[in-house]
Design an enzyme around this catalytic site. Structure first.
Site, short mmCIF file in Angstrom:
data_model
loop_
_atom_site.label_atom_id
_atom_site.label_comp_id
_atom_site.label_asym_id
_atom_site.label_seq_id
_atom_site.Cartn_x
_atom_site.Cartn_y
_atom_site.Cartn_z
N GLU A 152 0.77 -1.15 0.00
CA GLU A 152 0.00 0.07 0.00
C GLU A 152 0.92 1.25 0.06
O GLU A 152 1.01 1.93 0.94
CB GLU A 152 -0.81 -0.07 1.28
CG GLU A 152 -1.88 -1.12 1.08
CD GLU A 152 -2.77 -1.37 2.40
OE1 GLU A 152 -2.60 -0.74 3.35
OE2 GLU A 152 -3.62 -2.21 2.54
N HIS A 182 -2.91 3.81 5.03
CA HIS A 182 -3.10 2.68 4.48
C HIS A 182 -3.65 2.71 3.07
O HIS A 182 -3.86 3.91 2.73
CB HIS A 182 -4.22 1.88 5.17
CG HIS A 182 -3.45 0.96 6.42
ND1 HIS A 182 -3.53 -0.44 6.50
CD2 HIS A 182 -3.31 1.48 7.60
CE1 HIS A 182 -3.12 -0.68 7.63
NE2 HIS A 182 -2.85 0.03 8.54
N GLU A 207 -7.56 5.29 5.11
CA GLU A 207 -7.55 4.38 3.78
C GLU A 207 -7.61 5.27 2.68
O GLU A 207 -8.71 6.12 2.48
CB GLU A 207 -8.75 3.38 3.81
CG GLU A 207 -9.06 2.26 4.77
CD GLU A 207 -7.96 1.27 4.77
OE1 GLU A 207 -7.56 1.25 3.57
OE2 GLU A 207 -8.05 0.40 5.51
#
Length: 765
Positions: free
Chosen positions: A329, A422, A494
Site C-alpha cells: 500500500e 493505508h 484508507e
C-alpha cells in the site's frame, strides 16, 4: 575543575563564554546512521532471494491533464487462460519461499553466487520477445508465459512464506515494439472485487520518455477487464486482470505497477536530506526504533520545536503517525511524504504545530515487506496489522516496539491522535476508520476530526465512507489497540488505489501530488481541531448529531418500522446503524506460524507465573494466630451456609427488594409490548449498547444548551484559509470559510512570515 585532567567525561557541553552552565551532550544513536559522505544503508534481503545489481530509479512527474477512469464498452475480450502447457515460459523465478518454509537469515544483496539470467535469450534483432524482470526492490512477478506473438500471461508471486496475498505487481519489460498492441493478463489474483472493475487503469513508466521528455508514471491501458478464472481445479478461486497497451517507443525499457512505487531506498534518500539539513535537523530528531526481522532499520522521527521552559515542554500533547504496515500500500507513503514535507517546512502553520505538539512518526513499519515486494505480510508470513497485541518481540519487532513506544509516551503526556496510513483496493476516495466511543461525555467526538478533514479536502476525502464500528476480528489492529490503550482519536486512514468520485476531481485517478496534498490537509485539520475557539468543533458536533438522526430514520425506514425518535434516538447504539468494515481490505488473522507456537506458549506460561502474587511471609506469632483464626471463621461460615441450602435460597427470594421486582416486571412488559429495537433486528451484541440513563439525558440537554449559545453554523465556501498568496498555497482545494484565531499567545515573539511556501518536492539521483 573543568580543565582538570581528572575530568574524563566528554558528555558535558559548555557555553562559548566559558560560563559553568554545563549541559549533557545529545545522546548518540543506538545504531550508526548514514552520513552525508557515506552511502545509504543497503537493504537486507532473505538469503533465498536473488537480486539484480541495477539501481532502479523513477522521476516524479505530475500529468498536465487529469487522468480519467477507463469507461468499459462491454465488448472487452475475456482471453482464455492457456498456461505453460500450450505457451512458452519466458520468465520464471527459481526458488520462491512458500508457506512450508520460514525466514531464517538475511544479507545485503540476497542470495549468494552468480545472478542467473531468467529472461529468454534473444535469437537476433528480429526476435520481438519481451524480456521480463522483477528481482529489484519492491518488484513482484513470478512467471511470464508467451501465449501468442504479442500476448503474455503473468503470474504474481505470493507474499514470502505464505500462499496468498497476490495484489501488488511491479515489473520491468524490455525489447518493446512501437505501434503494436500487446495484451497482458495476470492470472492469479485473489480478490473477487477490485477497482479495475470500475475504471481503474494500471500504471506504466517509459525510460525513454523519462530521459527525453521528463515524463514519469502515467495511467495506461485499454480493454481492461477483471474476471474470474475458471481453471482453479478445485482450489481457491483465482481472478484475472487483462489489459492491452501500445508502447511509445521501439527498444524501450518500461515498467508496470499496481500503484506508484515508494521503496525503502526512496525513504532513506528523503531522511538523508532531512538529516543533512542544518535547519530541519534542529527540530526533527532521527532515531532507530528497532531493527526489522531481516535487520533493516525501522526509523522513528520526533518532530517538535525546542521548548523554552520545562513547563512548556510538559504541556505539549503528542500526535503519532505511522505508514506502510502493509508493504503493497504505497499510497500510505505518499501521504506521509506530503505530511513530512509540510511539517518540516518554514510555514507559519507548520511552526505553530511544532510549537504545540510533539509528533512521533514511523514512516515505514514493514521495511522487509516493502523491499521484497510483498503486498500485506512481513517476513514472519503474517499480517502485522493483526498482531499489535503480540508478546513475541523477536518475531514481530516493528509493531512490538511501536506499541511500546506509544505506551511509554502515554505515561508522560496525552496522545491527541493516532493515525495509520493505508491503501484500499475496492473503494474510491480517501476515508477513515475509527472507534465508537461509549463514554457519553465524549459522544461522537471521535467523528469530529474526519468531518473537519472532509470539509478541508472536499474533492478527495469522503466522510460518508468513514466507519467507526469495532469488530472482534479487528481487535489486533493498530487502530483498536491504541484506542483500548486510551487514545480517543485513533484512526486508520484508507486511501484508494484508484481516484476520486467527488467534486472537481470526479472520475479521475489520484496522482502522488493529490496524496501529498492530503498530508498537508491532515496538518491543517489538526489546527482546526485544536483551535481554542471551539465554535468549529461545536458546529461539527451539531452536524454529526443531525446526520446520525437521519441515518437512524433511514435505518428504521429500510426495516419497515415507523418510530418516533424525538426523545430516544440518541440512546440507540452507534454500532447498530453502521455496517461492518468488511468492505476494507481486511484479512482475517491466520494465527501464528507453526514454528512460533511453542515460543508463544512458553512466554504466556512465564507471564502467568509472573502475575501470580507472592505471599508475604508472616513476621510474628501474633500475625500467624490472626491468620489461623481468620481461616477457621471462614470455614465455619461456609459450613453453616451449605447446610440449609434450599431454605436459604427460598428465603433470599422472599426477601428480594421491591426494586428488583419492579424492574423485572417493567422489563418483561417492555419485551412483550414494545416494538423490536434496532439491536434485536440486527442481532448485535448487547454489551455495546449505549443505554438510556438520567445522567446521559442531563449531559445531552446541557450540550444542547451550550450549542445554542455558540456562534451560528458555518457553510462551505471556496475561500481558502490564511490565503495571503494563493499561488503558493500547498493544496489549492476548496475550503470552508472558517475564521482563524489560532493560539494567539503561543507564538510569543516569533514573527510570522507573510508568504506561504509551497510543498517541497525532492527528486533524488
Amino acid at each position: 575543575m573543568l580543565n582538570s585532567p581528572l575530568l574524563k567525561s566528554r558528555q558535558l557541553l559548555h557555553d562559548d563564554l566559558g560560563e559553568v552552565n554545563s549541559r549533557l551532550r545529545e545522546p548518540r544513536d543506538l545504531f550508526a546512521f548514514f552520513s552525508s559522505s557515506g552511502p545509504l544503508q543497503a537493504p537486507r534481503w532473505p538469503i533465498e532471494c536473488e537480486v539484480i545489481k541495477e539501481n532502479i530509479h523513477h522521476i516524479e512527474w505530475v500529468p498536465p491533464q487529469p487522468e480519467y477512469f477507463y469507461q468499459p464498452t462491454g465488448n472487452e475480450k475475456v482471453p482464455e487462460i492457456v498456461g505453460e502447457e500450450k505457451g512458452t515460459v519466458v520468465y520464471q523465478l527459481d526458488s520462491v519461499p512458500s508457506e512450508d518454509s520460514y525466514f531464517t537469515s538475511s544479507r545485503v544483496g540476497g542470495k549468494r553466487g552468480i545472478i542467473k539470467e531468467l529472461a529468454v535469450t534473444l535469437q537476433g534483432p528480429e526476435d520481438n520477445t519481451l524480456l521480463f524482470e522483477s528481482r529489484f526492490e519492491s518488484g513482484n512477478l513470478q512467471k511470464a508465459v508467451r501465449v501468442n506473438t504479442y500476448e503474455y500471461e503473468l503470474t504474481l508471486r505470493t507474499d514470502l512464506y505464505t500462499n496468498k496475498h497476490t495484489q501488488w505487481f511491479y515489473f520491468r519489460v524490455q525489447n518493446t515494439r512501437k505501434d503494436v498492441t500487446y495484451r497482458f493478463t495476470i492470472v492469479n489474483l485473489l480478490k473477487p472485487k477490485s477497482l479495475y472493475t470500475i475504471g481503474m487503469k494500471p500504471l506504466m513508466y517509459s525510460q525513454l520518455d523519462a530521459s527525453t521528455h521528463s515524463i514519469g508514471w502515467r495511467r495506461e491501458g485499454d480493454e481492461i477487464r477483471y474476471y474470474r478464472n475458471n481453471t482453479e481445479d478445485g482450489q481457491q478461486p483465482f481472478y484475472c486482470l487483462t489489459w492491452t497497451i501500445q508502447f511509445p517507443h521501439d527498444q524501450d525499457t518500461c515498467f508496470f505497477a499496481h500503484f506508484y512505487p515508494y521503496t525503502y531506498t526512496d525513504l532513506q534518500c528523503f531522511l538523508l536530506s532531512v538529516a543533512n539539513s542544518p535547519v530541519q535537523s534542529q527540530f526533527c530528531k532521527l532515531r532507530t526504533l528497532c531493527r526489522s526481522l531481516a535487520g533493516n532499520t525501522v526509523y522513528l522521527l520526533t518532530i517538535t520545536n525546542p521548548a523554552r521552559t520545562p513547563q512548556e515542554a510538559a504541556a505539549k500533547k503528542a500526535v503519532v503517525l505511522t505508514a506502510r504496515v502493509h508493504p503493497g500500500e504505497s499510497n500510505g507513503s505518499w501521504i506521509m511524504k506530503g505530511f513530512l514535507d509540510f511539517i518540516l517546512s518554514n510555514s507559519p502553520d507548520a511552526q505553530l504545530l511544532r510549537d504545540i505538539f510533539i509528533f512521533k512518526v514511523v514512516p515505514m513499519l514493514n521495511p522487509d515487506g516493502v523491499i521484497v515486494g510483498n503486498y500485506r505480510c512481513s517476513l514472519a508470513g503474517r499480517d502485522l496489522n493483526r498482531h499489535y497485541k503480540t508478546i513475541l518481540k523477536e518475531s514481530f519487532p516493528c509493531i512490538w516496539h511501536t506499541r511500546n513506544m506509544i505506551k511509554r509516551l502515554l505515561e508522560e503526556r496525552e496522545v491527541l491522535l493516532y493515525c495509520d496510513f493505508h491503501g484500499h483496493s475496492r473503494k474510491n476516495n480517501i476515508f477513515l476508520y475509527g472507534c465508537n466511543n461509549n463514554d457519553r461525555k465524549f459522544w461522537l467526538h471521535e467523528r469530529v476530526f474526519p468531518l473537519m478533514l472532509s470539509k478541508n479536502a472536499p474533492d478527495k476525502f469522503s466522510f460518508h465512507s468513514c466507519n467507526f464500528k469495532v469488530q472482534k476480528c479487528k481487535e489486533g489492529t493498530g487502530r483498536v489497540v491504541m484506542w483500548r490503550m486510551g487514545i480517543l482519536n485513533s484512526y486508520t486512514m484508507e486511501s484508494t488505489f484508484g481516484g476520486s468520485t467527488l467534486g472537481n476531481k470526479r472520475d479521475t485517478h489520484f496522482t502522488p501530488e493529490d496524496l501529498k496534498s492530503l498530508g498537508y490537509h491532515v496538518c491543517d485539520t489538526l489546527l482546526d481541531f485544536c483551535d481554542p475557539d471551539r465554535t468549529k468543533f461545536m458546529q461539527c458536533l451539531a452536524e454529526l448529531k443531525e446526520l446520525l438522526q437521519q441515518e437512524i430514520h433511514k435505518k428504521f425506514k429500510e426495516l419497515g418500522q415507523d418510530m418516533d425518535l424525538e426523545g430516544s434516538w440518541s440512546d440507540i447504539s452507534l454500532s447498530d446503524i453502521e455496517s461492518s468494515t468488511s468492505g476494507s481490505d481486511s484479512s482475517l488473522s491466520d494465527g501464528l506460524p507453526v514454528h512460533l507456537l511453542n515460543t508463544a506458549d512458553e512466554l504466556n506460561q512465564k507471564k502467568k507465573m509472573y502475575k501470580k502474587k507472592k505471599r508475604k511471609p508472616l513476621q510474628s506469632r501474633k500475625q500467624r494466630n490472626k491468620q489461623y483464626q481468620k481461616s477457621n471463621l471462614m470455614q465455619e461460615s461456609k459450613l453453616t451456609e451449605d447446610a440449609p441450602e434450599g431454605a436459604g435460597f427460598a428465603s433470599t427470594l422472599q426477601k428480594q427488594p421491591a426494586f428488583f421486582k419492579n424492574s423485572e416486571n417493567t422489563s418483561s412488559s417492555m419485551m412483550k409490548n414494545e416494538k423490536p429495537r434496532l439491536n434485536e433486528l440486527n442481532g448485535r451484541d448487547k454489551g455495546t449498547s449505549l443505554g438510556p440513563s438520567k445522567m446521559t439525558t442531563l449531559i445531552l440537554t446541557k450540550n444542547k444548551e451550550r450549542m445554542q449559545r455558540e456562534k451560528p453554523g458555518f457553510t462551505v465556501s471556496c475561500s481558502p484559509k490564511r490565503n495571503t498568496n494563493p499561488s503558493q498555497e500547498p493544496a489549492p482545494d476548496t475550503k470552508p470559510n472558517w475564521s482563524r484565531n489560532r493560539y494567539p499567545a503561543t507564538k510569543g515573539g516569533r514573527t510570522t512570515a507573510v508568504v506561504y511556501p509551497s510543498l517541497h518536492i525532492y527528486t533524488y539521483p
